[in-house]
Design a protein around this motif. Structure first.
Motif, PDB file in Angstrom:
ATOM      1  N   UNK A 213      35.389  49.060  49.633  1.00  0.00           N
ATOM      2  CA  UNK A 213      35.409  47.868  50.476  1.00  0.00           C
ATOM      3  C   UNK A 213      34.417  46.801  50.077  1.00  0.00           C
ATOM      4  N   UNK A 214      33.539  47.093  49.108  1.00  0.00           N
ATOM      5  CA  UNK A 214      32.606  46.083  48.617  1.00  0.00           C
ATOM      6  C   UNK A 214      33.395  44.978  47.914  1.00  0.00           C
ATOM      7  N   UNK A 215      32.741  43.842  47.686  1.00  0.00           N
ATOM      8  CA  UNK A 215      33.406  42.692  47.080  1.00  0.00           C
ATOM      9  C   UNK A 215      32.523  42.080  45.997  1.00  0.00           C
ATOM     10  N   UNK A 216      33.108  41.889  44.825  1.00  0.00           N
ATOM     11  CA  UNK A 216      32.461  41.203  43.711  1.00  0.00           C
ATOM     12  C   UNK A 216      33.148  39.854  43.552  1.00  0.00           C
ATOM     13  N   UNK A 217      32.364  38.772  43.453  1.00  0.00           N
ATOM     14  CA  UNK A 217      32.913  37.412  43.345  1.00  0.00           C
ATOM     15  C   UNK A 217      32.255  36.682  42.180  1.00  0.00           C
ATOM     16  N   UNK A 218      33.087  35.986  41.414  1.00  0.00           N
ATOM     17  CA  UNK A 218      32.620  35.136  40.318  1.00  0.00           C
ATOM     18  C   UNK A 218      32.891  33.688  40.690  1.00  0.00           C
ATOM     19  N   UNK A 219      31.849  32.889  40.730  1.00  0.00           N
ATOM     20  CA  UNK A 219      31.949  31.469  41.050  1.00  0.00           C
ATOM     21  C   UNK A 219      31.759  30.673  39.748  1.00  0.00           C
ATOM     22  N   UNK A 220      32.860  30.408  39.051  1.00  0.00           N
ATOM     23  CA  UNK A 220      32.833  29.827  37.700  1.00  0.00           C
ATOM     24  C   UNK A 220      31.941  28.609  37.542  1.00  0.00           C
ATOM     25  N   UNK A 221      32.234  27.574  38.292  1.00  0.00           N
ATOM     26  CA  UNK A 221      31.622  26.272  38.044  1.00  0.00           C
ATOM     27  C   UNK A 221      30.118  26.247  38.285  1.00  0.00           C
TER      28      UNK A 221
ATOM     29  N   UNK B 204      28.245  37.254  42.581  1.00  0.00           N
ATOM     30  CA  UNK B 204      27.688  37.789  43.833  1.00  0.00           C
ATOM     31  C   UNK B 204      28.378  39.108  44.150  1.00  0.00           C
ATOM     32  N   UNK B 205      27.586  40.063  44.602  1.00  0.00           N
ATOM     33  CA  UNK B 205      28.109  41.356  45.028  1.00  0.00           C
ATOM     34  C   UNK B 205      27.766  41.545  46.500  1.00  0.00           C
TER      35      UNK B 205
END
Length: 190
Positions: A130-138, A143-144
């Motif tokens: 249920x964890x979430x990894x996000x990549x914010x390109x610009x 963020x984890x």
């Protein structure tokens, strides 16, 4: 002058289906079409579109399969108007449940609090726990979040003087032990 889109489709992501479920079959693909704000489930073997998702996301990017009836979509939430354009608020992770035929969001308040708002690109992964990894390109940020929405860690891709920011693209987090062992074969000397 006339305002028109030079790329009517703009293919952002193709996610291959590796296992059969009630809703898709091995060999199918999920396709993210940015400029139509649409995600398709396509079956190449029959040249048929099995499902069209739209309406709850704008200029989306990454689409992932979570389990046998859920997908997740990185919603850039980017909107273009005659006099302005930009991210409307922040990015979101949209979940679609094929059984319930319903959209929901994943850790929406956490992404808002962290002001995740890349207008191009953007990747994510909902982990098995249920964890979430996000990549914010610009903005060069990774963020984890844990499954409760708390930020566990983040990384900003800056130079050593902390003065110049560099974009990131198609980053991955590997949470499968078999994949980790395969990767180790390539990076650990024998």
């Amino acid at each position: 002058g006339i305002n028109y889109e030079t790329k009517p489709i703009h293919l952002n992501d193709v996610q291959p289906v590796m296992e059969d479920t009630q809703y898709w079959k091995r060999g199918d693909v999920f396709i993210s079409i940015r400029n139509l704000s649409m995600v398709l489930l396509y079956r190449p073997s029959t040249n048929k579109i099995l499902w069209k998702g739209f309406g709850d996301f704008f200029y989306q990017h990454d689409v992932d399969i979570i389990d046998d009836k859920h997908i997740s979509i990185f919603n850039n939430n980017y909107k273009r108007f005659k006099s302005s354009k930009g991210v409307d608020g922040f990015n979101e992770i949209i979940l679609y449940n094929f059984e319930a035929e319903k959209y929901t969001t994943k850790l929406r308040n956490s992404l808002a609090f962290e002001e995740v708002k890349t207008y191009t690109g953007g990747c994510h992964k909902v982990l098995k726990n249920g964890d979430l990894f996000v990549q914010e390109n610009d903005y060069g940020r990774l963020i984890y979040f844990n499954s409760q929405g708390n930020k566990v860690w983040s990384f900003i891709n800056r130079d050593e003087n902390n003065s110049k920011l560099y974009k990131v693209g198609w980053c991955r987090i590997i949470d499968d032990n078999k994949e980790i062992e395969n990767i180790k074969k390539f990076i650990v000397p024998k």
